[in-house]
Structure formats: structure tokens, C-alpha cells
Design a protein around this motif. Structure first.
Motif, short mmCIF file in Angstrom:
data_model
loop_
_atom_site.label_atom_id
_atom_site.label_comp_id
_atom_site.label_asym_id
_atom_site.label_seq_id
_atom_site.Cartn_x
_atom_site.Cartn_y
_atom_site.Cartn_z
N UNK A 194 12.20 -58.69 -0.48
CA UNK A 194 11.42 -59.79 -1.05
C UNK A 194 11.34 -59.69 -2.57
N UNK A 195 11.16 -58.49 -3.08
CA UNK A 195 11.11 -58.32 -4.53
C UNK A 195 12.46 -58.68 -5.15
N UNK A 196 13.54 -58.26 -4.51
CA UNK A 196 14.88 -58.54 -5.04
C UNK A 196 15.18 -60.04 -5.03
N UNK A 197 14.68 -60.76 -4.02
CA UNK A 197 14.87 -62.22 -3.99
C UNK A 197 14.33 -62.86 -5.26
N UNK A 198 13.12 -62.46 -5.66
CA UNK A 198 12.53 -63.03 -6.86
C UNK A 198 13.19 -62.48 -8.12
N UNK A 199 13.60 -61.22 -8.06
CA UNK A 199 14.31 -60.64 -9.20
C UNK A 199 15.57 -61.43 -9.51
N UNK A 200 16.32 -61.78 -8.46
CA UNK A 200 17.56 -62.55 -8.65
C UNK A 200 17.25 -63.94 -9.22
N UNK A 201 16.11 -64.50 -8.82
CA UNK A 201 15.73 -65.80 -9.36
C UNK A 201 15.50 -65.73 -10.86
N UNK A 202 14.80 -64.68 -11.32
CA UNK A 202 14.46 -64.57 -12.73
C UNK A 202 15.61 -64.03 -13.57
N UNK A 203 16.44 -63.18 -12.98
CA UNK A 203 17.47 -62.50 -13.76
C UNK A 203 18.87 -62.88 -13.31
#
Length: 735
Positions: A636-645
């Protein structure tokens, strides 16, 4: 169940048939058919000739027979139907009738059935009513019964008929085989509401039906007699118009392409209620009947679960059934004295009902009063005083609905002073919307302003498209699925220029939810970056500290350090109040935690993205996260990380781990021995049976199955696996 087609006495038999055909056309169009009416062919006249929109080769012939109940369908009608069906090369034929089959007709049907003929369907009254209800053409008799039973003893009025007339379709009720009592009570079959319009009731009594000349009566709300110095005056209780408008107000400015201003009536659906300490659930719509079973209830619910909306919806329903429901917010209660409570009750009656005087209030029959006490957890009373007031109100009034926060549930059940009284109560917990009810809410949203113009096929396709996006956005316990959250996502979807989202773009919805929540708490657009920065750092503080919640003192210390770094002069208490009010943070037992998991994941992802390039430790954390994508938190953290970065470093790490998944498995070569192994697993020929069902029926069944499976899933991730120490270090935030 009976059907009667009633027209004026001067009308012809054809007029009666035309009314039944119009009703049949509503059903056919709901089932995606194009309908041609009164088709004249050589040697025969067809009532309705239909083609399916999805399959123009599928032709359906429909014959409608509006007979009186003393007539029956004879064999000749079925034989004629078979001839017309063959002449027009129709794949299917229906007979819709308001009477039963005669003996000879039943013989013909039995003979056709024995020959395997499934292309002819005969809709007798009960069967026709069932399909009309399934297609949402009319409300079910159960809903009409709810409306009637709130005022009448339904057991006495068992003779019900669906009356099809030029002025509408109605459920009618009268006493069975009662010659002296000719009263008839009426419910609108389109809305489920009791009919009180005297003009309509007068017309219904003149139509040519088995009830012609009977007394069609209006069922009116509660009334009392009082004096005004000149004689006896009857007062009929009705809610004040301004009060009704205030409780219909959503409190949020929703925008919709087909209606400028939306209120709660446009958006409301009845949520399900879970019985406390039991597996059973009911629809909250069952509370509409308010019979003896539902006289005393306690409804628990999270913040924003819809407790108040449900209470105020039920209040408006109960007043129509002759009761006097009164809504009281427990924030106004700071005493345990019953007499002071009576004063609040009398004041609220005068505020909520139109033209009520002190004299009228003084003459009210207490048994008619239904009290809603909302937000009882927000009363300033201590435990003993709250228990004392609960007992006093319980003893004084027959009908009470208490609404409380879920935190109050354990306290109430553990209160020894209330054990015997609680035994008389139904204890419910408001459930989040499952897949089926989410679909209902999406249908409601799509239909606003175009109920009569949107085709069922178009509605079905739009519901599937939007539901897929919303369900993906909600994920596994990311976002609560209470109505307010689903509506916010619908609003976001409506306002978005991106109608089809892919991959990490779903995070835009979470961004919308967060900015919307902060906005409702009073945060201005110019302040959003500051709050985002604060929450990013706070989430990272939780992350590296392996914390689920932090104490008031540590939160205050963190905030002061943040303000010092940013050179800000902002009071902690003001910021804390905004974050609590916006439901970003939750305060429990002098500690703080993120209110929903998606908020935490969102801001951890943002922090890692903002600091990845300049911090080697952050880069190592990202590498470790991508190695643990089988853990829900990490994924879940990586999903949002990919969105921002869009940093190639992040994507390379994910691809590297993905390539490792099947390293021990050989590529398939489709060699003969591989197929032989597969064939040995097949023990019987596969058979696919396609049932002729409407897409909506099939989808509803699938959603019921998904809801059932979802009930058995754990609400929170478990922590049973024995991870390595480096995994444990990351696996810190389990909501």
C-alpha cells in the motif's frame, strides 16, 4: 395477489386492455425491449410485438388480457397465441392476464410443457406482480404493507389488490369478506406512500371495479382535539416545513449534472444493521414498520456512519403513520432530572412541528411519542448520571431509539445497572455499505434528474464502470464505505476530467478525500501545503517509530519541533482541533492515531517520495519495501509512492522484485507431455449453461455472494507470520 384494471363506467373493453398494455410496456422497456403496439397483420391483430435491443433477431409477442376475476383464460387464447407466434416467427411469447387459467387452458399448458416447450410464458396476477416489482416498475406489496401497518391493523385488512387505473397504479386494502365495512385504504404502487389526495380517492371510488362505490379513505397522521374558546378544534400533527428542509440539507455542496441542488432524499439509501453479538443483520428499512418488535432500539455507529441521517429519515416516516416522533441531540442534555428532560422534549415538539401551542403539547397522548436521542455519547453527564437518565426515560416512554458512538457500546453492555433494561432493546450496529448497497447508491446517483429518461441498459453499464473504479479505490479497508465516503468519491468522479483511471492515478481520489476533509474543517487552499507537509512528517514519525498511536505529550513535542524547523508560530491546540474535526486524526485515551489507513499510507508514500533523492536511508527503506510487497502495508505504501514519484530508482526496484517471482518455474513449451498432464485433470466434459436472466439480476446475485465472502474476511490484517527482523521493522502500521 390480485390485479384489477379499473376505468370509468363509460370506457370500453379496449380501454381496459390499453391500460394493461401500457403497464406491460413499462416492464418490457425495463427489460431492454423495443415495443411496437397494436400491430395489424393479415388475419390477426397483435397487442405488442417486441425486439430485444441487444439482439434484434430475438422477437417477442405479448398478448394482454384485462379480464374480471370471474373470467378465466381459455384454451382458445393459447392456441391463437401459438398461431400468431409461428406466423410472425417469434422466439418467445407471453400472455399477461388479470385472471387465472381455466381448466382447458391448464390442459394445453401441461401438454406444451410435457413436450419441452419453454418459449411460452403465462403471467397470471401473482407472477406478473413479481416481475413488475423485480423490474422496479412498482413497489412490492411488502413496502405497501409497511406503510399501511403503521396506522392500521394489517391483520384485519388482508384483502389487497393491485389497482391499475388511468390516474395511477395503487395497492388497495379492505377487510376480507366484510360487507358492512366498505372502507378502502390506498397506497401508491409507484412510491409506496399512503394516498391522502381526496381528488384521487374520489376518482378511484367511481371507476368500474369490484370496489366501485366503496369509501376510499385517507389515512392521516396523528391528530388530537383541543379547544380554542369557541369549540373543539382538531389539530393534525405535521413537521414544520423549515425543520424538514433543515434535516434534508446535506451540509455539503454536492454538484450533479442533472440537478442543481441535492438534498438527502436524492441520495438516501437504507443501510444494513448488524445485530450486536450476533451474526444476523437486517436492513434498517425494517424499522419503518415500528411494530412491537421495534419499539425500543439502540443503534451504534462510527462517526459519519449516518446515524443522524437515518434517525431523521425515520422521523419523517413515523409522523406519516400517526405517531409523534421527536428528535433530540444529547449535546443539549446536561442533567439527569426527568422533569428537565420533559421541558426539552416539549420545546423540541414546538420547534419541529407546525403551529403547535403549549395547550396542544399538553394534550398529547404519550403513547404516540417516539423519542430519538442522538449522540448520547456526547452528553456531559458522568456514567452514573447518564445511567440514571437512561433508566428514567426508559421507564417513562414506550418508544425510544438511542443513537450512540461505537465506543459507547462496550461501556453500555458492561453497565450492571442497565442489564435488565437492555434485555428489552434491539441492539444494532450500522454496517458499512457492502458491494450490493454501493451499487444501489451509484444507481441512485446516476438516476438523479433522469429517472424517466435513462435506459436500463445505459444505467447498468454506467453502474458497472463507476463501481469498478470506486471499489478499486476503496480497496481493502482503505476507506470506510459509509454513504458519506461513497458520495464523496462519486462527487470526485463526477468532477474529475479523468473518467477512466489507471494504476496509481487512483491516488488522485484519496487526494480529493483528504483535501475535501480538510476543507470542511476550515483549512484554506493556501494552507493545504502546510498541512500536507505536517502530515507527511507525522506519518513518517509513526513509520520509523513502529507506532500505531502516540501520546498527547509526544504529539505536542513533535508539533513544536516541526514548527521550529519551519519557523512557524501556530498553536498546537488549533491545529489539533482541525485535524480531529476533519477526521484525519483520531483522539483516544489521550493519544492520537491516523483515523483511516489510506491517510497513513498516502502520507508515508509522499514523505518517501519527497526525500528519496537526498537521503540514502530513505532509498534503503524504499528498497526494503519493494522486497516485501507480499505484505499489505508495504504494498500500500509503494502504491502511493509510485503515484508521487516517477524516479526510475523506484520503478527499477519494483521490476527487479517482479522478475524474481517465477525464477524457479520453467517456461511452458506446449509439449505433448505437458498437455497430457493437464488432460488427466479433466474428468468430465465442461458444460456451460447460460440462463436467460436480466444483467441486473445476475449482477445483484454476484454482489450478494461478494458481500457474503467479504463478511468472513478479517477487518484488520493479522500479524501471525514470523517475519525477519528487517521485515518487522517495516511492518509497523497495522490498521
Amino acid at each position: 395477489m390480485n390485479i384489477e384494471v379499473a376505468v370509468s363506467k363509460s370506457a370500453t373493453t379496449k380501454d381496459k386492455g390499453d391500460l394493461l398494455e401500457e403497464l406491460a410496456m413499462h416492464l418490457l422497456r425495463a427489460q431492454n425491449y423495443e415495443v411496437e403496439r397494436e400491430v395489424r397483420k393479415t388475419g390477426v391483430e397483435l397487442d405488442l410485438l417486441c425486439k430485444h435491443k441487444a439482439n434484434n433477431n430475438k422477437k417477442l409477442y405479448v398478448e394482454c388480457k384485462a379480464y374480471k376475476d370471474d373470467n378465466n383464460i381459455n384454451a382458445g387464447i393459447i392456441v391463437k397465441l401459438l398461431g400468431a407466434m409461428q406466423l410472425e416467427e417469434c422466439e418467445e411469447a407471453w400472455i399477461i392476464c388479470t385472471c387465472e387459467l381455466g381448466k382447458d387452458a391448464k390442459g394445453v399448458v401441461d401438454k406444451l410443457t410435457s413436450k419441452g416447450r419453454t418459449d411460452i410464458t403465462i403471467y397470471t396476477p401473482s407472477k406478473f406482480i413479481t416481475v413488475l416489482v423485480d423490474a422496479n416498475v412498482i413497489k412490492s406489496e411488502d413496502i405497501a404493507n409497511h406503510s399501511i401497518s403503521k396506522i392500521l391493523n394489517r391483520n384485519l385488512y388482508q384483502d389487497s389488490t393491485l389497482l391499475v387505473t388511468p390516474v395511477g397504479i395503487y395497492w388497495t386494502y379492505r377487510k376480507k369478506k366484510e360487507k358492512t365495512d366498505t372502507r378502502v385504504f390506498v397506497v401508491d404502487a409507484k412510491t409506496g406512500d399512503i394516498v391522502v389526495d381526496s381528488d384521487i380517492l374520489s376518482k378511484l371510488s367511481t371507476f368500474d371495479s369490484t370496489m366501485c362505490g366503496f369509501e376510499f379513505c385517507a389515512l392521516i397522521p396523528a391528530s388530537i382535539s383541543t379547544t380554542n374558546g369557541k369549540g373543539v378544534v382538531e389539530y393534525k400533527f405535521r413537521l414544520d416545513d423549515e425543520y424538514v428542509q433543515s434535516i434534508k440539507d446535506t451540509g455539503v455542496m454536492y454538484t450533479h449534472p442533472h440537478k442543481r441542488v441535492l438534498d438527502k432524499d436524492d441520495l438516501f439509501i437504507f443501510p444494513d444493521l448488524q445485530l450486536v453479538n450476533e451474526d444476523d443483520k437486517i436492513s434498517s428499512a425494517e424499522l419503518m414498520s415500528f411494530d412491537e418488535k421495534y419499539r425500543k432500539n439502540i443503534i451504534f455507529g462510527d462517526e459519519l456512519s449516518g446515524k443522524t441521517t437515518l434517525a431523521q429519515k425515520l422521523q419523517r416516516i413515523y409522523v406519516e403513520s400517526g405517531n409523534i416522533p421527536v428528535y433530540i441531540n444529547a449535546c443539549d442534555i446536561n442533567f439527569s432530572n426527568l422533569e428537565k428532560f420533559h421541558k426539552i422534549l416539549r420545546r423540541q415538539i414546538k420547534l419541529q412541528y407546525a403551529n403547535v401551542t403549549d395547550e396542544i403539547v399538553g394534550t398529547i397522548d404519550k403513547s404516540k411519542i417516539i423519542i430519538f436521542i442522538d449522540d448520547f455519547h456526547n452528553t456531559t453527564l458522568n456514567k452514573d448520571a447518564a445511567s440514571q437518565l437512561f433508566l428514567a426515560i426508559d421507564k417513562e416512554y414506550e418508544s425510544i431509539i438511542w443513537l450512540m458512538n461505537t465506543k459507547q457500546e462496550l461501556e453500555l453492555l458492561a453497565n450492571d445497572k442497565l442489564v435488565s433494561e437492555l434485555a428489552e432493546y434491539n441492539l444494532y450496529r450500522i454496517k458499512e455499505l457492502g458491494f450490493k448497497l454501493r451499487d444501489e447508491m451509484i444507481k441512485t446517483w446516476i438516476s438523479i434528474g433522469r429517472v424517466d429518461t435513462i435506459y436500463e441498459s445505459d444505467k447498468h453499464n454506467q453502474v458497472m464502470e463507476i463501481a469498478e473504479i470506486i471499489n478499486s479505490t476503496i480497496g481493502y479497508n482503505y476507506v470506510p464505505t459509509y454513504p458519506i465516503y461513497v458520495l464523496t468519491l462519486l462527487q470526485s468522479f463526477e468532477a474529475s476530467t479523468v473518467k477512466s483511471l489507471q494504476g496509481s492515478a487512483y491516488a488522485e481520489f484519496y487526494n480529493y478525500l483528504i483535501t475535501h476533509a480538510l476543507g470542511t474543517a476550515g483549512v484554506k487552499a493556501a494552507e493545504l501545503n502546510l498541512y500536507y507537509s505536517l502530515l507527511s512528517e507525522l506519518s513518517h514519525y509513526f513509520f520509523v517509530g513502529s507506532e500505531k498511536e502516540i501520546s498527547e505529550s509526544n504529539t505536542r513535542k513533535f508539533y513544536e519541533e516541526f514548527c521550529n524547523r519551519k519557523m512557524l508560530d501556530r498553536k498546537f491546540d488549533k491545529t489539533k482541533k482541525i485535524l480531529i474535526q476533519s477526521k484525519i486524526l483520531k483522539s483516544e485515551n489521550d493519544s492520537y492515531r491516523f483515523n483511516h489507513s489510506y491517510i497513513y499510507y498516502f502520507f508515508v508514500g509522499k514523505y518517501l517520495s519527497d526525500n528519496a533523492q537526498k537521503n540514502v536511508d530513505i532509498q534503503q527503506k524504499i528498497t526494503d519495501l519493494t522486497k516485501r510487497l507480499y505484505l499489505r502495508e508495504c504494498a500500500n505504501i509503494v502504491i502511493f509512492l509510485v503515484h508521487f514519484s516517477k524516479d526510475q530508482f523506484v520503478l527499477d526496484n519494483i521490476l527487479l522484485e517482479a522478475k524474481k517471482i517465477f525464477t524457479e518455474i520453467s517456461l511452458a513449451t506446449f509439449a505433448e507431455d505437458e498437455f497430457a498432464n493437464i488432460n488427466r485433470l479433466v474428468e468430465a466434459e465442461l458444460r456451460i449453461i447460460l440462463e436467460d436472466k436480466r444483467p441486473e439480476e445476475t449482477r445483484a446475485k454476484q454482489l450478494e455472494i461478494k458481500d457474503s465472502l467479504n463478511e468472513n474476511l478479517p477487518k484488520e490484517p493479522t500479524n501471525e507470520t514470523d517475519y525477519n527482523s528487517d521485515i518487522k521493522e517495516l511492518d509497523v502500521y497495522r490498521l
